[in-house]
Scaffold this motif. Structure first.
Motif, short mmCIF file in Angstrom:
data_model
loop_
_atom_site.label_atom_id
_atom_site.label_comp_id
_atom_site.label_asym_id
_atom_site.label_seq_id
_atom_site.Cartn_x
_atom_site.Cartn_y
_atom_site.Cartn_z
N SER A 129 38.01 42.09 -13.71
CA SER A 129 37.11 41.80 -12.80
C SER A 129 35.91 41.19 -12.75
O SER A 129 35.59 40.11 -11.27
CB SER A 129 36.10 42.80 -12.60
OG SER A 129 35.31 43.18 -13.90
N ALA A 130 36.12 40.14 -13.49
CA ALA A 130 35.03 38.94 -13.64
C ALA A 130 35.40 36.97 -12.84
O ALA A 130 35.18 37.19 -12.93
CB ALA A 130 34.62 38.60 -15.53
N ASP A 131 36.50 37.63 -12.36
CA ASP A 131 37.72 36.35 -12.01
C ASP A 131 38.15 36.79 -10.76
O ASP A 131 38.95 35.80 -10.22
CB ASP A 131 38.30 36.03 -12.79
CG ASP A 131 39.90 36.25 -12.96
OD1 ASP A 131 39.90 37.74 -12.84
OD2 ASP A 131 40.74 35.78 -13.21
N SER A 134 35.81 34.07 -8.59
CA SER A 134 36.47 32.44 -8.74
C SER A 134 37.59 32.08 -8.99
O SER A 134 37.88 30.95 -9.05
CB SER A 134 35.06 32.89 -9.91
OG SER A 134 35.73 33.30 -10.76
N SER A 135 38.06 33.00 -9.35
CA SER A 135 40.25 32.07 -9.76
C SER A 135 40.48 31.91 -8.42
O SER A 135 40.85 30.47 -8.44
CB SER A 135 40.94 33.27 -10.09
OG SER A 135 40.45 34.87 -9.01
N SER A 238 29.98 42.67 -12.02
CA SER A 238 30.79 41.47 -12.08
C SER A 238 31.45 40.87 -10.89
O SER A 238 31.62 39.62 -10.77
CB SER A 238 32.47 41.65 -13.22
OG SER A 238 32.37 42.69 -14.63
N LEU A 239 31.63 41.07 -10.27
CA LEU A 239 32.16 40.86 -9.09
C LEU A 239 31.23 39.55 -8.05
O LEU A 239 31.18 39.04 -7.75
CB LEU A 239 32.36 42.14 -7.74
CG LEU A 239 32.28 41.79 -6.12
CD1 LEU A 239 34.06 41.35 -6.18
CD2 LEU A 239 32.88 43.13 -5.30
N SER A 242 31.08 36.85 -10.17
CA SER A 242 32.42 35.72 -9.75
C SER A 242 32.28 35.62 -8.32
O SER A 242 32.67 34.51 -7.68
CB SER A 242 33.58 37.58 -9.26
OG SER A 242 34.75 36.36 -9.46
N ARG A 246 31.81 29.87 -9.47
CA ARG A 246 33.15 29.44 -9.22
C ARG A 246 33.53 29.36 -10.60
O ARG A 246 34.87 29.30 -10.86
CB ARG A 246 33.22 28.21 -8.60
CG ARG A 246 31.83 27.70 -7.12
CD ARG A 246 31.86 27.14 -6.22
NE ARG A 246 32.31 27.20 -5.16
CZ ARG A 246 31.44 25.50 -3.99
NH1 ARG A 246 33.06 25.19 -4.40
NH2 ARG A 246 31.76 26.47 -2.90
N THR A 248 35.18 30.31 -14.01
CA THR A 248 35.35 31.83 -14.64
C THR A 248 34.90 32.17 -15.68
O THR A 248 34.64 32.92 -16.50
CB THR A 248 37.02 32.37 -14.15
OG1 THR A 248 37.55 32.10 -13.25
CG2 THR A 248 37.65 33.33 -15.13
N GLY A 251 31.22 32.77 -15.56
CA GLY A 251 31.16 34.40 -15.63
C GLY A 251 31.36 35.09 -16.24
O GLY A 251 30.14 36.50 -16.65
N SER A 319 26.98 40.24 -2.58
CA SER A 319 27.80 39.92 -2.76
C SER A 319 28.27 40.12 -1.23
O SER A 319 29.28 38.27 -1.55
CB SER A 319 28.91 40.81 -3.33
OG SER A 319 28.99 41.32 -4.83
#
Length: 330
Positions: A129-131, A134-135, A238-239, A242, A246, A248, A251, A319
């Motif tokens: 979920s962390a990216d 941001s990915s 995590s969202l 993210s 920016r 990953t 984050g 978010s």
């Protein structure tokens, strides 16, 4: 509605192409057999040590060992409180003639998840979920995504739905793999064994007035429901990171530090009362099912659920607010 379904399908494909979910499955397939083997060795060593398979004799000896520890002046007072509570609960199971750790696949799954909810499960949820946002920055696809005639909140909502789906799938996969792998060694029974719920521990005082026995199948459902809720809160946190960060790597680093510090705090914050409002101290919801002492006096299941719910709602608000207003193109 059609746009949302298409967006969710697209996000699911992205998640699958990252192959992180497959990595999580491989990690589980590697770790669960190790823990199963370790549990089998513990059972064999216990049998060899006490010379019997009678769980009552083993339980009585365990109580004697705890009492010896309690009588030692070197034992910290905080440990003594926990040991007194555990001793009372162990005696209760003896009186009711119920083995709390009968070797079978269901009991192993129950214990594995209980021990994993504090750190292991949050870590694997963080991995997927962390990216999720941001990915898009690192690959440059965020600009292409936002040029489409779709409102930003719908884009983030599709990512949120995907996150909920994969969080649920991760928890389900953990339970299924635990049951199947451990069942080969311990057998696939144990669904109807009784488990006592409603035990309330407060320091060294344990309240058994509201205790009732439920089948282990029902206890598993209750436990996995609480674990899913804790995992979902971690996913939402995590969202948020993210969206805010920016990078990953940054984050994931922040979330990793927060989760590890939460594990440390849970064992050290008994005298820091305000720490009970931190989400990571409340992640282990399963402790309330079996009467384990809370990290901080005064905490209970309804309190921890409320704290986690507030953190989850705050994460969603941040978010969506940031994602819909942030200048993505600079």
């Amino acid at each position: 509605m059609n746009n949302m379904v298409a967006l969710v399908k697209n996000e699911c494909l992205k998640m699958i192409k990252k192959k992180r979910f497959y990595v999580i499955l491989l990690i589980l397939l590697a770790l669960i057999p190790m823990f199963t083997y370790a549990q089998m060795r513990v059972s064999q060593n216990t049998q060899k040590q006490f010379g019997t398979q009678d769980w009552r004799a083993v339980q009585r000896q365990q109580i004697i060992d705890w009492q010896k520890t309690l009588s030692s002046p070197r034992t910290p007072e905080e440990w003594k409180l926990q040991l007194r509570a555990r001793t009372q609960i162990a005696n209760y199971y003896l009186e009711k003639n119920v083995d709390p750790s009968s070797p079978n696949a269901v009991t192993f799954t129950r214990e594995f998840v209980k021990n994993a909810v504090g750190l292991f499960i949050p870590l694997i949820i963080m991995v997927i979920s962390a990216d999720i946002v941001s990915s898009e920055h690192s690959t440059g696809t965020i600009k292409l995504l936002l040029t489409r005639p779709i409102r930003r909140w719908k884009i983030l909502m599709s990512k949120l739905i995907t996150l909920v789906l994969f969080t649920s799938l991760t928890i389900l996969s953990t339970g299924v793999l635990c049951y199947l792998v451990s069942g080969i060694v311990f057998g696939f029974g144990g669904w109807d064994l009784p488990v006592f719920v409603g035990i309330t521990a407060n320091g060294s005082d344990v309240d058994f007035s509201h205790v009732r026995a439920v089948g282990q199948w029902l206890f598993i459902i209750m436990e996995f429901g609480l674990v899913w809720f804790s995992a979902l809160v971690v996913a939402l946190m995590s969202l948020m990171l993210s969206v805010l960060v920016r990078s990953t790597a940054a984050g994931m680093g922040i979330m990793l530090a927060v989760l590890i510090s939460g594990t440390i705090l849970s064992n050290m914050v008994s005298s820091w009362e305000t720490a009970k409002y931190l989400f990571m101290v409340n992640l282990d919801l399963t402790r309330y099912l079996t009467g384990a002492n809370p990290p901080i006096k005064g905490m209970d299941l309804s309190f921890s659920l409320s704290v986690l719910a507030l953190w989850a709602i705050a994460s969603l608000i941040v978010s969506f607010t940031v994602f819909t207003r942030k200048d993505i193109f600079n």
